[in-house]
Design a protein around this motif. Structure first.
Motif, PDB file in Angstrom:
ATOM      1  N   PRO A  70       0.878  -1.282   0.052  1.00 12.39           N
ATOM      2  CA  PRO A  70      -0.006  -0.040  -0.031  1.00 12.39           C
ATOM      3  C   PRO A  70       0.761   1.199   0.084  1.00 12.39           C
ATOM      4  O   PRO A  70       0.420   2.348  -0.322  1.00 12.39           O
ATOM      5  N   GLU A  71       2.152   1.221   0.376  1.00  9.22           N
ATOM      6  CA  GLU A  71       3.091   2.355   0.489  1.00  9.22           C
ATOM      7  C   GLU A  71       3.547   2.510  -0.928  1.00  9.22           C
ATOM      8  O   GLU A  71       4.199   1.906  -1.422  1.00  9.22           O
ATOM      9  N   PRO A  72       2.908   3.698  -1.658  1.00 14.52           N
ATOM     10  CA  PRO A  72       3.393   3.934  -2.954  1.00 14.52           C
ATOM     11  C   PRO A  72       4.955   4.453  -3.102  1.00 14.52           C
ATOM     12  O   PRO A  72       5.306   4.157  -4.184  1.00 14.52           O
ATOM     13  N   THR A  73       5.653   4.868  -2.349  1.00 14.65           N
ATOM     14  CA  THR A  73       6.910   5.087  -2.368  1.00 14.65           C
ATOM     15  C   THR A  73       8.013   3.936  -2.324  1.00 14.65           C
ATOM     16  O   THR A  73       9.343   4.176  -2.308  1.00 14.65           O
ATOM     17  N   GLY A  74       7.160   2.751  -1.808  1.00 12.86           N
ATOM     18  CA  GLY A  74       8.384   1.530  -1.743  1.00 12.86           C
ATOM     19  C   GLY A  74       7.846   0.528  -0.809  1.00 12.86           C
ATOM     20  O   GLY A  74       6.527   0.708  -0.531  1.00 12.86           O
ATOM     21  N   THR A  75       8.592  -0.402  -0.246  1.00 10.59           N
ATOM     22  CA  THR A  75       7.916  -1.373   0.554  1.00 10.59           C
ATOM     23  C   THR A  75       8.307  -1.035   1.935  1.00 10.59           C
ATOM     24  O   THR A  75       9.566  -0.981   2.421  1.00 10.59           O
TER      25      THR A  75
ATOM     26  N   VAL B  17      11.504  -8.857  16.805  1.00 16.84           N
ATOM     27  CA  VAL B  17      11.464  -7.254  17.041  1.00 16.84           C
ATOM     28  C   VAL B  17      12.136  -6.318  16.160  1.00 16.84           C
ATOM     29  O   VAL B  17      11.602  -5.027  16.059  1.00 16.84           O
ATOM     30  N   LEU B  18      13.020  -6.991  15.207  1.00 16.08           N
ATOM     31  CA  LEU B  18      13.861  -5.978  13.995  1.00 16.08           C
ATOM     32  C   LEU B  18      12.483  -5.605  13.256  1.00 16.08           C
ATOM     33  O   LEU B  18      12.400  -4.607  12.525  1.00 16.08           O
ATOM     34  N   LEU B  19      11.774  -6.572  12.892  1.00 13.11           N
ATOM     35  CA  LEU B  19      10.699  -6.275  11.988  1.00 13.11           C
ATOM     36  C   LEU B  19       9.696  -5.385  12.610  1.00 13.11           C
ATOM     37  O   LEU B  19       9.081  -4.630  11.635  1.00 13.11           O
ATOM     38  N   LEU B  20       9.438  -5.473  13.703  1.00 11.72           N
ATOM     39  CA  LEU B  20       8.577  -4.548  14.287  1.00 11.72           C
ATOM     40  C   LEU B  20       9.128  -3.020  14.440  1.00 11.72           C
ATOM     41  O   LEU B  20       8.240  -2.216  14.258  1.00 11.72           O
ATOM     42  N   LEU B  21      10.278  -3.011  14.580  1.00  9.90           N
ATOM     43  CA  LEU B  21      10.926  -1.630  14.411  1.00  9.90           C
ATOM     44  C   LEU B  21      10.997  -1.338  13.055  1.00  9.90           C
ATOM     45  O   LEU B  21      10.678   0.194  12.923  1.00  9.90           O
ATOM     46  N   SER B  22      11.041  -2.160  12.184  1.00  8.62           N
ATOM     47  CA  SER B  22      11.183  -1.654  10.608  1.00  8.62           C
ATOM     48  C   SER B  22       9.940  -1.385  10.411  1.00  8.62           C
ATOM     49  O   SER B  22       9.749  -0.230   9.458  1.00  8.62           O
ATOM     50  N   SER B  23       8.852  -1.819  10.640  1.00  5.98           N
ATOM     51  CA  SER B  23       7.395  -1.353  10.303  1.00  5.98           C
ATOM     52  C   SER B  23       7.053  -0.216  10.684  1.00  5.98           C
ATOM     53  O   SER B  23       5.903   0.383  10.316  1.00  5.98           O
ATOM     54  N   GLN B  24       7.624   0.377  11.862  1.00  3.05           N
ATOM     55  CA  GLN B  24       7.331   1.552  12.514  1.00  3.05           C
ATOM     56  C   GLN B  24       8.435   2.945  12.060  1.00  3.05           C
ATOM     57  O   GLN B  24       8.460   3.781  12.799  1.00  3.05           O
ATOM     58  N   LEU B  25       9.462   2.340  11.425  1.00  2.00           N
ATOM     59  CA  LEU B  25      10.353   3.665  11.002  1.00  2.00           C
ATOM     60  C   LEU B  25       9.869   4.578   9.963  1.00  2.00           C
ATOM     61  O   LEU B  25       8.544   4.268   9.306  1.00  2.00           O
ATOM     62  N   ALA B  32      14.057   2.229   2.299  1.00  2.00           N
ATOM     63  CA  ALA B  32      15.489   2.153   2.117  1.00  2.00           C
ATOM     64  C   ALA B  32      16.042   0.531   2.554  1.00  2.00           C
ATOM     65  O   ALA B  32      16.785   0.094   1.833  1.00  2.00           O
ATOM     66  N   ILE B  33      15.768   0.608   3.821  1.00  2.00           N
ATOM     67  CA  ILE B  33      15.980  -0.935   4.271  1.00  2.00           C
ATOM     68  C   ILE B  33      15.475  -1.937   3.315  1.00  2.00           C
ATOM     69  O   ILE B  33      16.044  -2.972   3.136  1.00  2.00           O
ATOM     70  N   ALA B  34      14.202  -1.834   2.832  1.00  2.00           N
ATOM     71  CA  ALA B  34      13.579  -2.841   2.176  1.00  2.00           C
ATOM     72  C   ALA B  34      13.835  -2.926   0.633  1.00  2.00           C
ATOM     73  O   ALA B  34      13.652  -3.829  -0.111  1.00  2.00           O
ATOM     74  N   SER B  35      14.643  -1.898   0.155  1.00  2.00           N
ATOM     75  CA  SER B  35      14.753  -1.733  -1.276  1.00  2.00           C
ATOM     76  C   SER B  35      15.563  -2.877  -1.849  1.00  2.00           C
ATOM     77  O   SER B  35      15.275  -3.382  -2.780  1.00  2.00           O
ATOM     78  N   ILE B  36      16.649  -3.516  -1.092  1.00  2.00           N
ATOM     79  CA  ILE B  36      17.545  -4.380  -1.434  1.00  2.00           C
ATOM     80  C   ILE B  36      16.935  -5.698  -1.690  1.00  2.00           C
ATOM     81  O   ILE B  36      16.619  -6.385  -2.704  1.00  2.00           O
ATOM     82  N   PRO B  37      16.258  -6.026  -0.566  1.00  2.00           N
ATOM     83  CA  PRO B  37      15.449  -7.429  -0.497  1.00  2.00           C
ATOM     84  C   PRO B  37      14.433  -7.456  -1.742  1.00  2.00           C
ATOM     85  O   PRO B  37      13.982  -8.260  -2.376  1.00  2.00           O
ATOM     86  N   ARG B  38      13.551  -6.140  -1.758  1.00  2.00           N
ATOM     87  CA  ARG B  38      12.488  -6.085  -2.881  1.00  2.00           C
ATOM     88  C   ARG B  38      13.168  -6.085  -4.216  1.00  2.00           C
ATOM     89  O   ARG B  38      12.410  -6.923  -5.138  1.00  2.00           O
ATOM     90  N   ALA B  39      14.331  -5.388  -4.560  1.00  2.00           N
ATOM     91  CA  ALA B  39      14.846  -5.558  -5.921  1.00  2.00           C
ATOM     92  C   ALA B  39      15.336  -7.029  -6.253  1.00  2.00           C
ATOM     93  O   ALA B  39      15.050  -7.756  -7.201  1.00  2.00           O
ATOM     94  N   PHE B  40      15.704  -7.831  -5.006  1.00  2.00           N
ATOM     95  CA  PHE B  40      16.068  -9.181  -5.000  1.00  2.00           C
ATOM     96  C   PHE B  40      14.644 -10.023  -5.451  1.00  2.00           C
ATOM     97  O   PHE B  40      14.804 -10.907  -6.382  1.00  2.00           O
TER      98      PHE B  40
END
Lengths: 187, 288
Positions: A70-75, B17-25, B32-40
């Motif tokens: 749902p976030e348009p700028t990324g995941t 815990v890391l995923l929880l923190l990532s979801s609220q960044l 930015a954190i998810a960009s590399i795994p997403r590209a993969f």
């Protein structure tokens, strides 16, 4: 569980999720499409050893999370993965109540466990917009609308779980699921 | 007994815990954190393009396949926004039609307000029960009579338009002769529709034309400022005084007279409404 087989089947289901959603999706105001990764996750949850379920569903949750959301700028990595992790704990509690090698059980569990998964996902995405926390809501995000849409997706997924579950149950042998040792604790 | 410091359970908890923190960044950091795994994942799911092509072939134009490109989500949002824009434009078009319709109603009401002096008069509405079908002596039968104060000579209108006058009335019904009756000659004033006050209304006598549905007048000089679209108002003293000002019709033709092309104009006036087909009218009943 044979992790290589799990990886291959997960990859195939990922391809189905990315490639076949436009074919099977009902794209109208409700916009439901089947969630193939959820079906595989619930199958793993019903069939695998207790200590494998959480890792397997977490892996599938991360894969599902990395599909554009749902976030348009990324995941945003986290909500979907944590939802699947919560679903893993739920399925470990519920699977003792069902006959695991039944497509009907699989279909019902897809729906029930899916509810828990989607509630966690919606809660975490909605939490981003709370003033007390991050206060960065997702654009065009409405929690109630999302719950309604995800409900229809769960219904559709539960229906799609019948034919897919029939195939997966036939493939249980290649997954090499080992039974739980006596007295084993689940996470 | 020494427990290993790192157990699968502790690793799972740490990941959660890391995923929880990532979801609220903040969004920038989280994406930015998810960009590399997403590209993969986008890279390994390239074979799905074949399935997407098959889907598009079987169901053209249906739905959006996930797009892993950096602005893929934006493309879907853009399509969603475009659809919202189309829906909004359609809604605005509907509103504009409603506004035009209401503007027409407002203009009609404004015309009525400019024409009518309702002091001492009440408008008694009535259904039209029937029409006798006679073009020479067209009569409408109304569903009101002397029980509602109807009597001979009262004018009958619809909106700002003059319909006719009552020729007979019984207890429950009354007969109305339309203005297009063959023998009618009516004194009128012809005015510009915008009523700007800069042009004086032109007096004229009009008679019913040969077709029985329109009026004609041949009295205007060739250079008289009568044009198509001018409004024709009743100014005849033989009619109920409160009916003066109501619209008899609209000028539909104003051309040189056939027989006297250098002297006179031939003006044709048509009622604004098809009078024999009216289903509702109002009678100007004096308030005693």
């Amino acid at each position: 569980m044979n992790w290589l087989v799990f990886a291959i089947v997960s990859y195939l289901f990922l391809l189905m999720q990315v490639g076949l959603t436009p074919l099977f999706g009902v794209f109208d105001a409700q916009g439901a499409s089947p969630n193939f990764l959820l079906i595989l996750a619930v199958f793993i949850g019903l069939s695998a050893q207790s200590k494998t379920v959480a890792w397997g569903m977490l892996t599938l949750g991360i894969l599902a999370n990395l599909i554009p959301g749902p976030e348009p700028t990324g995941t945003i990595l986290g909500p979907v993965a944590l939802g699947y992790l919560a679903g893993a704990f739920a399925i470990l509690q519920l699977r003792t109540l069902v006959f695991r090698e039944s497509v009907v059980s699989l279909s019902i569990m897809v729906f029930l466990v899916g509810i828990i998964i989607q509630l966690v996902i919606v809660m975490l995405y909605t939490g981003r917009g709370l003033p007390l926390l991050l206060n960065e809501p997702i654009p065009n995000w409405n929690a109630i609308d999302e719950l309604f849409q995800r409900f229809w997706e769960l219904l559709y997924s539960a229906i799609a779980a019948v034919p897919l579950g029939f195939i997966l149950i036939r493939l249980q042998r290649i997954f090499n699921f080992t039974p739980n040792p006596r007295g084993a604790r689940s996470y | 007994m020494n427990r290993p410091p790192i157990t699968p359970k502790r690793v799972l908890i740490a990941i959660a815990v890391l995923l929880l923190l990532s979801s609220q960044l903040p969004t920038g950091a989280a994406t930015a954190i998810a960009s590399i795994p997403r590209a993969f994942v986008g890279f390994i799911s390239k074979p799905a393009a074949m399935l997407q092509r098959m889907s598009a072939t079987l169901r053209p134009g249906r739905g959006y396949a996930p797009d892993f490109s950096p602005d893929g989500d934006l493309a879907e949002q853009l399509a969603y926004t475009k659809q919202q824009l189309i829906d909004a434009k359609a809604y605005i078009s509907t509103l504009e039609q409603d506004i035009a319709r209401l503007r027409n109603i407002s203009e009609s009401l404004g015309q009525i307000d400019a024409i009518i002096d309702l002091e001492g008069i009440k408008l008694v509405g009535s259904p039209v029960l029937g029409f006798n079908g006679d073009l020479e002596n067209p009569i409408l039968t109304l569903g009101v009579g002397t029980n509602k104060g109807i009597r001979e000579g009262l004018a009958v209108v619809w909106g700002a338009g003059l319909v006719g006058r009552v020729v007979s009335a019984s207890q429950q019904t009354s007969d109305v002769q339309l203005i297009t009756a063959a023998d009618n000659k009516i004194q009128v004033r012809i005015a510009k529709p915008n009523r700007d006050g800069l042009t004086e209304p032109l007096p004229a006598f009009i008679r019913v034309g040969d077709d029985g549905r329109s009026f004609v007048t041949e009295d205007f000089a060739l250079d008289a400022p009568v044009e198509t679209g001018d409004l024709v108002h009743l100014a005849d003293g033989s009619w109920q005084s409160r009916a003066r000002g109501f619209i008899v019709g609209v000028v539909t033709e104003a051309n040189a007279h056939e027989s006297r092309p250098y002297l006179n104009k031939y003006v044709v006036i048509r009622p604004r409404l098809p009078l024999p087909t009216l289903t509702q009218v109002a009678v100007l009943v004096p308030v005693d």
